[in-house]
Motif scaffolding. Structure first.
Motif, PDB file in Angstrom:
ATOM      1  N   LYS A 181     -12.423   4.238  -2.085  1.00  0.00           N
ATOM      2  CA  LYS A 181     -11.934   5.615  -2.071  1.00  0.00           C
ATOM      3  C   LYS A 181     -10.653   5.786  -1.269  1.00  0.00           C
ATOM      4  CE  LYS A 181     -15.399   7.486  -4.363  1.00  0.00           C
ATOM      5  NZ  LYS A 181     -15.215   8.190  -5.639  1.00  0.00           N
ATOM      6  N   GLY A 182     -10.098   4.698  -0.788  1.00  0.00           N
ATOM      7  CA  GLY A 182      -8.871   4.808  -0.004  1.00  0.00           C
ATOM      8  C   GLY A 182      -8.945   4.060   1.306  1.00  0.00           C
TER       9      GLY A 182
ATOM     10  N   SER B  49      -9.260   0.720   7.623  1.00  0.00           N
ATOM     11  CA  SER B  49      -9.272   2.146   7.953  1.00  0.00           C
ATOM     12  C   SER B  49      -9.301   2.969   6.676  1.00  0.00           C
ATOM     13  CB  SER B  49      -8.026   2.526   8.777  1.00  0.00           C
ATOM     14  OG  SER B  49      -6.835   2.235   8.065  1.00  0.00           O
ATOM     15  N   GLY B  50     -10.030   4.079   6.724  1.00  0.00           N
ATOM     16  CA  GLY B  50     -10.069   4.971   5.575  1.00  0.00           C
ATOM     17  C   GLY B  50     -11.462   5.480   5.284  1.00  0.00           C
ATOM     18  N   GLU B  51     -11.650   5.942   4.049  1.00  0.00           N
ATOM     19  CA  GLU B  51     -12.901   6.560   3.629  1.00  0.00           C
ATOM     20  C   GLU B  51     -13.678   5.601   2.719  1.00  0.00           C
ATOM     21  OE1 GLU B  51     -11.214   8.941   5.895  1.00  0.00           O
ATOM     22  OE2 GLU B  51     -10.007   8.617   4.116  1.00  0.00           O
ATOM     23  N   VAL B  52     -14.885   5.246   3.150  1.00  0.00           N
ATOM     24  CA  VAL B  52     -15.754   4.394   2.342  1.00  0.00           C
ATOM     25  C   VAL B  52     -16.350   5.205   1.203  1.00  0.00           C
ATOM     26  CG1 VAL B  52     -17.766   2.879   2.369  1.00  0.00           C
ATOM     27  CG2 VAL B  52     -16.281   3.013   4.376  1.00  0.00           C
ATOM     28  N   THR B  53     -16.841   6.406   1.530  1.00  0.00           N
ATOM     29  CA  THR B  53     -17.328   7.377   0.558  1.00  0.00           C
ATOM     30  C   THR B  53     -16.832   8.751   0.995  1.00  0.00           C
ATOM     31  OG1 THR B  53     -19.383   7.902   1.738  1.00  0.00           O
ATOM     32  CG2 THR B  53     -19.424   5.982   0.264  1.00  0.00           C
ATOM     33  N   LYS B  54     -17.210   9.778   0.260  1.00  0.00           N
ATOM     34  CA  LYS B  54     -16.820  11.139   0.652  1.00  0.00           C
ATOM     35  C   LYS B  54     -17.469  11.528   1.975  1.00  0.00           C
ATOM     36  CE  LYS B  54     -16.461  14.417  -2.327  1.00  0.00           C
ATOM     37  NZ  LYS B  54     -16.748  15.404  -3.400  1.00  0.00           N
ATOM     38  N   GLN B  55     -18.574  10.865   2.312  1.00  0.00           N
ATOM     39  CA  GLN B  55     -19.284  11.203   3.553  1.00  0.00           C
ATOM     40  C   GLN B  55     -18.946  10.266   4.711  1.00  0.00           C
ATOM     41  OE1 GLN B  55     -21.118  11.412   0.430  1.00  0.00           O
ATOM     42  NE2 GLN B  55     -20.483  13.541   0.693  1.00  0.00           N
TER      43      GLN B  55
ATOM     44  N   SER C 248      -7.557  12.301   7.004  1.00  0.00           N
ATOM     45  CA  SER C 248      -8.093  11.007   6.617  1.00  0.00           C
ATOM     46  C   SER C 248      -8.008  10.054   7.791  1.00  0.00           C
ATOM     47  CB  SER C 248      -7.303  10.457   5.425  1.00  0.00           C
ATOM     48  OG  SER C 248      -7.667   9.121   5.142  1.00  0.00           O
ATOM     49  N   PHE C 249      -8.856   9.029   7.772  1.00  0.00           N
ATOM     50  CA  PHE C 249      -8.776   7.959   8.757  1.00  0.00           C
ATOM     51  C   PHE C 249      -7.674   6.961   8.401  1.00  0.00           C
ATOM     52  CE2 PHE C 249     -13.018   7.724  11.254  1.00  0.00           C
ATOM     53  CZ  PHE C 249     -12.986   9.105  11.446  1.00  0.00           C
ATOM     54  N   LYS C 250      -7.051   7.122   7.221  1.00  0.00           N
ATOM     55  CA  LYS C 250      -5.974   6.256   6.773  1.00  0.00           C
ATOM     56  C   LYS C 250      -4.709   7.084   6.569  1.00  0.00           C
ATOM     57  CE  LYS C 250      -5.620   5.012   2.449  1.00  0.00           C
ATOM     58  NZ  LYS C 250      -4.238   5.409   2.074  1.00  0.00           N
ATOM     59  N   SER C 251      -3.582   6.548   7.032  1.00  0.00           N
ATOM     60  CA  SER C 251      -2.308   7.230   6.831  1.00  0.00           C
ATOM     61  C   SER C 251      -1.621   6.691   5.585  1.00  0.00           C
ATOM     62  CB  SER C 251      -1.394   7.012   8.044  1.00  0.00           C
ATOM     63  OG  SER C 251      -0.136   7.624   7.841  1.00  0.00           O
ATOM     64  N   ASP C 252      -0.924   7.571   4.865  1.00  0.00           N
ATOM     65  CA  ASP C 252      -0.212   7.163   3.655  1.00  0.00           C
ATOM     66  C   ASP C 252       1.174   6.607   3.955  1.00  0.00           C
ATOM     67  OD1 ASP C 252      -2.320   7.914   1.986  1.00  0.00           O
ATOM     68  OD2 ASP C 252      -1.611   9.989   1.884  1.00  0.00           O
ATOM     69  N   VAL C 253       1.697   6.876   5.156  1.00  0.00           N
ATOM     70  CA  VAL C 253       3.041   6.417   5.512  1.00  0.00           C
ATOM     71  C   VAL C 253       3.059   5.968   6.967  1.00  0.00           C
ATOM     72  CG1 VAL C 253       4.235   7.905   3.856  1.00  0.00           C
ATOM     73  CG2 VAL C 253       3.797   8.746   6.174  1.00  0.00           C
ATOM     74  N   VAL C 254       4.089   5.190   7.307  1.00  0.00           N
ATOM     75  CA  VAL C 254       4.399   4.901   8.698  1.00  0.00           C
ATOM     76  C   VAL C 254       5.816   5.393   8.964  1.00  0.00           C
ATOM     77  CG1 VAL C 254       2.859   2.919   8.870  1.00  0.00           C
ATOM     78  CG2 VAL C 254       5.224   2.580   8.168  1.00  0.00           C
ATOM     79  N   GLN C 255       6.098   5.659  10.226  1.00  0.00           N
ATOM     80  CA  GLN C 255       7.417   6.187  10.585  1.00  0.00           C
ATOM     81  C   GLN C 255       7.953   5.405  11.774  1.00  0.00           C
ATOM     82  OE1 GLN C 255       7.637  10.206  12.107  1.00  0.00           O
ATOM     83  NE2 GLN C 255       9.467  10.671  10.933  1.00  0.00           N
ATOM     84  N   VAL C 256       8.014   4.097  11.631  1.00  0.00           N
ATOM     85  CA  VAL C 256       8.408   3.258  12.746  1.00  0.00           C
ATOM     86  C   VAL C 256       9.334   2.155  12.244  1.00  0.00           C
ATOM     87  CG1 VAL C 256       6.352   1.797  12.512  1.00  0.00           C
ATOM     88  CG2 VAL C 256       7.546   1.900  14.705  1.00  0.00           C
ATOM     89  N   GLY C 257      10.371   1.866  13.020  1.00  0.00           N
ATOM     90  CA  GLY C 257      11.303   0.799  12.695  1.00  0.00           C
ATOM     91  C   GLY C 257      12.021   1.019  11.380  1.00  0.00           C
TER      92      GLY C 257
END
Length: 698
Positions: free
Chosen positions: A521-522, A561-567, A47-56
C-alpha cells in the motif's frame, strides 16, 4: 503548581480566542446555524512514508530515485510518538546514537559512529546550516530527513556522517488552527499553537505561525527550566514565474544541565566502569544552567526562465548564543564513589553562520537521453567566539551525592575566536537514459579557509560524485555510487588540553551499492552496503585531541517505512557494521573500533488503527543500540540496550471541533542504561516518562 495552572489558563484562553476567530471567519458563530457534522475515522491524513526529499542535489526528488541512503521521519511519525527532540525523531533511523552528552540540554548525535558536526551538518529546508548547540524544536517542522554519508558536493566541508535536514511547515490549501497541550508526570508542560492561512485573490500569500511556551522537567534530580519557540513561514507567488519564501524562527532553552561522568583511568590496559547509576541521578546542582537562544533566517526566491529552465537564490543567517555551567564527575573511587565534580564556565559564547546559494537548473530533453543539469555556487562563512573560564573543582560522591553550593567564575574569560570560509562551485548532470537507466555525474571545486588566533588552514580541491541506477520496473531501483568529500576534522572540546584548536581538513571517500522498492500500500524498502574511509581522531598521552590516521566504516543498512494496510503503519531500520581504525603506527588503536560506535542498531515503531473503535490507535516502539567502546583503545565497552515505547491516541469531536487525546510512555520498562559515550564521557538514559497530549483543530 501555580505555574502549571497559569500555563493551562493561558492555553484555554488562547484556544477560546482562536475558536471565536475561526467561527466568525466561517460564519459558524451565528446562533441560528447548526454546526457541521464531522465524521471521525481511524484513517490518517498523513503517512509514515514521504513522497519527496528536500536535501542536497536531490531536492524534491522521490526517495526511490535517490542513489544514496536517505531516511525521512514524517510529521505523522512525529505526532504518533509525541516527539519534540531531534534524537527522538532520529532514533527511527539506523546507526543513530547520542554522543558525549545525555541529552538534558541538546542532542549531540553520531550516525554510523561518526559525529554529526554541530555547525554545518544540520540544515533548514535543505540549505541554511543551523547551529545545533540548543535543542532544535520540532513543533514547526513538517519532517526530518537524513541523507547519510558524504555530502560535500552540495554542502562543502562536512563529515560523512550525513546531513540532518529539517523541513518547515508551510501554509497549504486548507486553513490550519491547532492548539496542543502537553504535560508529563514530572511537572513539565507546554502549550503549542499552530496557525496557517492562505490569502489573496489567487491565494498567492501563505502564512504559517508556530508558537510554543512551556516549563521543562525530565525527571532527573536538580533540574528545572523553560523553553520557547516563535516561528513564521511566509510565501508569495508573485506571478506564474516568480515566487518568494521566508522562514524565521527564534527559540530559547534555559535548563539545568546534567553532569557527565568521566571514564575512569585504565589499569593495566583495562578500564573498569561503575555500575549504571539510577536514571534520575544528577550530580550537578540545579543552578548549573545551560541558557541558550538561537535565531535562524532563510530567504529564497525562484524564477522560471522557460519551460525547462529556472533560477534559484537563497540567503540565510543562523546565530546562537550560550551561557553554560558544564560539569563532569571525574577521578572517582569505584568502591567509595568519592570523586571530584569539575565545572567549566562559559559566558557570552557566540556562533554565527551566513550562507548564500545561487543555482541555474534545467532540462535538455531528448528522445533517448535527457539531461537534468544544475550549475551552482555556494558561499558559507562560520564564525565562533567560544569564551570559557578555567574550571573549579568540588567534592562529590557517585553513590551518595551531596548538594553542590553555587560556584562563580573567578577570573577573566578566555576565547579563541575562529572564522571559516567555505566556498564552492558545483555542477551535476542527472542523465535519464530511456525509462530504466539513470546516471548522475557531479563535481565540486572547493575553496576552504579556517583561521583562529593560533592556527590557519587552507584547502582547495575537486570532489566528484558518480552514480548509476537501473529501474527494472517503475517501483524498484538498483544503484551504485562513489562520492568524495572534504571535511573539517573537528575542534578540540573544552575538556582537552588543546581546547578550541581546529584540526586540519581531510578527505573522505564513500562507496555504496543499494536497492529501493515501493510495495504493498505504499511501503518504501531500502537496503544498502556502504564503505566509508575518513580521518580518525584520538586523545594522546598529553590529553590533546589529535588526528590518528584513517578509519573505515563498512556495513549493511536496512529500512522500511509506510503503510502495510489501511490500519497498520510502520517505520523500521537496522544496521550491521564493521568499523575499524587503520593507523598501523599507533598500536594502541590499530584495528580497534572507533569510540562510541555501535556495530549493531535496530528500531521498529508501528501504529494500528482499530476498525472496531473508530478514531482509536495503538502504537509501540522498540529501539536497540549495541555495545560501544568508551575510547579508541577499546579498553571498556558500555552494554547495549533496548528501550520500549507505548502509546495510544484517540480522535474524536468536541463542540464540532476535531480533537485528539494521546498518551505516550517512553522507556516503559524504566531501564537504567548508558545512553552515550565518546570524548571520555558517559551519560545515562532518561527515566520512564509519561506524556499526555490534548490537541484541538479549529
Amino acid at each position: 503548581m501555580q505555574l502549571r495552572l497559569s500555563i493551562l489558563a493561558s492555553a484555554l484562553s488562547l484556544a477560546f480566542s482562536v475558536s471565536q476567530a475561526s467561527a466568525q471567519t466561517s460564519g459558524q458563530a451565528e446562533p441560528d446555524k447548526e454546526l457541521p457534522v464531522v465524521t471521525v475515522s481511524a484513517e490518517r491524513t498523513g503517512s509514515f512514508k514521504s513522497d519527496v526529499v528536500q536535501v542536497g542535489t536531490f531536492r524534491d526528488m522521490a526517495p526511490i530515485d535517490v542513489p544514496q541512503t536517505s531516511n525521512v521521519v514524517t510529521r505523522e511519525v512525529l505526532d504518533s510518538q509525541a516527539d519534540t527532540t531531534l534524537f527522538g525523531a532520529l532514533r527511527n533511523t539506523a546507526g543513530v546514537t547520542r554522543s558525549q552528552l545525555s541529552g538534558s540540554t541538546y542532542d549531540n548525535i553520531a550516525i554510523r559512529g561518526i559525529l554529526v558536526e554541530n555547525r554545518n551538518n544540520y540544515r533548514l529546508n535543505g540549505s541554511l546550516p543551523i547551529i545545533n548547540l540548543i535543542d532544535i524544536p520540532l513543533e514547526n517542522k513538517e519532517r526530518v530527513e537524513v541523507l547519510k554519508g558524504a555530502s560535500s558536493l552540495y554542502y562543502g566541508f562536512v563529515p560523512p556522517s550525513g546531513i540532518v535536514n529539517m523541513v518547515t511547515k508551510r501554509a497549504g490549501n486548507n486553513p490550519v488552527s491547532n492548539i496542543s497541550l502537553m504535560a508529563n508526570q514530572f511537572g513539565g508542560a507546554n502549550v503549542h499553537v499552530d496557525l496557517g492561512r492562505r490569502y489573496g485573490t489567487r491565494q498567492q500569500f501563505g502564512v504559517r505561525v508556530n508558537l510554543v511556551k512551556g516549563r521543562e522537567d525530565i525527571g532527573i534530580d536538580n533540574f528545572s527550566g523553560d523553553r520557547s519557540l516563535a516561528s513564521g513561514a511566509f510565501d508569495w507567488r508573485a506571478s506564474d514565474k516568480l515566487s518568494f519564501k521566508l522562514d524565521l524562527e527564534h527559540y530559547r532553552k534555559n535548563v539545568s544541565e546534567q553532569a557527565a561522568i568521566a571514564v575512569p583511568a585504565a589499569v593495566n590496559g583495562t578500564i573498569t566502569l561503575p555500575g549504571v547509576p539510577d536514571n534520575r541521578l544528577n550530580l550537578a546542582g540545579e543552578w548549573q544552567k545551560y541558557d541558550a537562544k538561537a535565531t535562524n533566517l532563510l530567504f529564497r526566491t525562484d524564477y522560471v526562465l522557460s519551460e525547462n529552465w529556472g533560477l534559484l537564490f537563497e540567503a540565510g543567517k543562523a546565530r546562537t548564543e550560550r551561557d553554560r555551567n558544564f560539569s563532569q564527575f571525574q577521578n572517582f573511587n569505584l568502591t567509595t564513589g568519592q570523586g571530584t565534580l569539575r565545572t567549566f564556565f562559559a559566558r557570552g559564547q557566540e556562533w554565527e553562520n551566513k550562507n548564500y546559494r545561487a543555482e541555474l537548473y534545467g532540462r535538455l530533453p531528448g528522445q533517448l537521453i535527457t539531461h537534468e543539469l544544475t550549475f551552482g555556487y555556494t558561499a558559507n562563512e562560520r564564525s565562533a567566539d567560544p569564551r570559557t573560564q578555567p574550571s573549579r573543582d568540588v567534592a562529590q560522591n557517585l553513590y551518595t551525592p551531596v548538594a553542590i553550593a553555587q560556584q562563580f567564575p573567578t577570573s577573566a574569560f578566555a576565547s579563541i575566536p575562529s572564522t571559516i570560509k567555505d566556498n564552492g562551485l558545483y555542477l551535476t548532470d542527472r542523465v535519464l537514459i530511456g525509462e530504466k537507466w539513470q546516471a548522475t555525474l557531479g563535481v565540486r571545486a572547493s575553496n576552504y579557509e579556517s583561521v583562529t588566533t593560533t592556527t590557519r588552514y587552507e584547502a582547495d580541491g575537486l570532489n566528484p560524485q558518480l552514480s548509476l541506477m537501473y529501474k527494472p520496473v517503475k517501483n524498484v531501483s538498483i544503484y551504485t555510487s562513489y562520492l568524495e568529500g572534504r571535511e573539517e576534522s573537528g575542534q578540540a572540546p573544552a575538556n582537552r588540553a588543546n581546547a578550541g584548536e581546529l584540526l586540519a581538513p581531510a578527505l573522505s571517500k564513500q562507496k555504496e551499492i543499494g536497492m529501493k522498492a515501493e510495495i504493498a500500500k505504499g511501503i518504501l524498502l531500502q537496503a544498502a552496503y556502504f564503505d566509508i574511509t575518513r580521518s580518525s581522531t584520538t586523545v594522546d598521552s598529553s590529553n590533546r585531541f589529535v588526528l590518528n590516521g584513517l578509519a573505515q566504516y563498512k556495513g549493511v543498512e536496512l529500512a522500511a517505512s509506510g503503510e502495510v494496510t489501511k490500519q497498520l503503519s510502520l517505520i523500521a531500520s537496522a544496521l550491521f557494521m564493521d568499523a575499524k581504525q587503520l593507523n598501523a603506527a599507533n598500536a594502541g588503536t590499530f584495528g580497534k573500533i572507533p569510540d562510541n560506535t555501535p556495530e549493531r542498531t535496530a528500531s521498529l515503531f508501528s501504529e494500528y488503527r482499530l476498525q472496531s473503535v473508530p478514531g482509536l490507535a495503538l502504537s509501540g516502539g522498540l529501539y536497540y543500540v549495541g555495545n560501544r567502546p568508551v575510547n579508541n583503545e577499546n579498553q571498556a565497552f558500555v552494554d547495549g540496550y533496548t528501550t520500549v515505547s507505548l502509546g495510544v491516541r484517540h480522535n474524536t469531536v468536541i463542540a464540532g471541533q476535531r480533537t485528539t487525546f494521546q498518551a505516550v510512555l517512553d522507556n516503559a520498562a524504566n531501564r537504567n542504561y548508558w545512553s552515550t559515550a565518546g570524548n571520555g564521557l558517559l551519560g545515562v538514559g532518561a527515566p520512564r516518562m509519561l506524556k499526555i497530549i490534548a490537541r484541538m483543530q479549529f
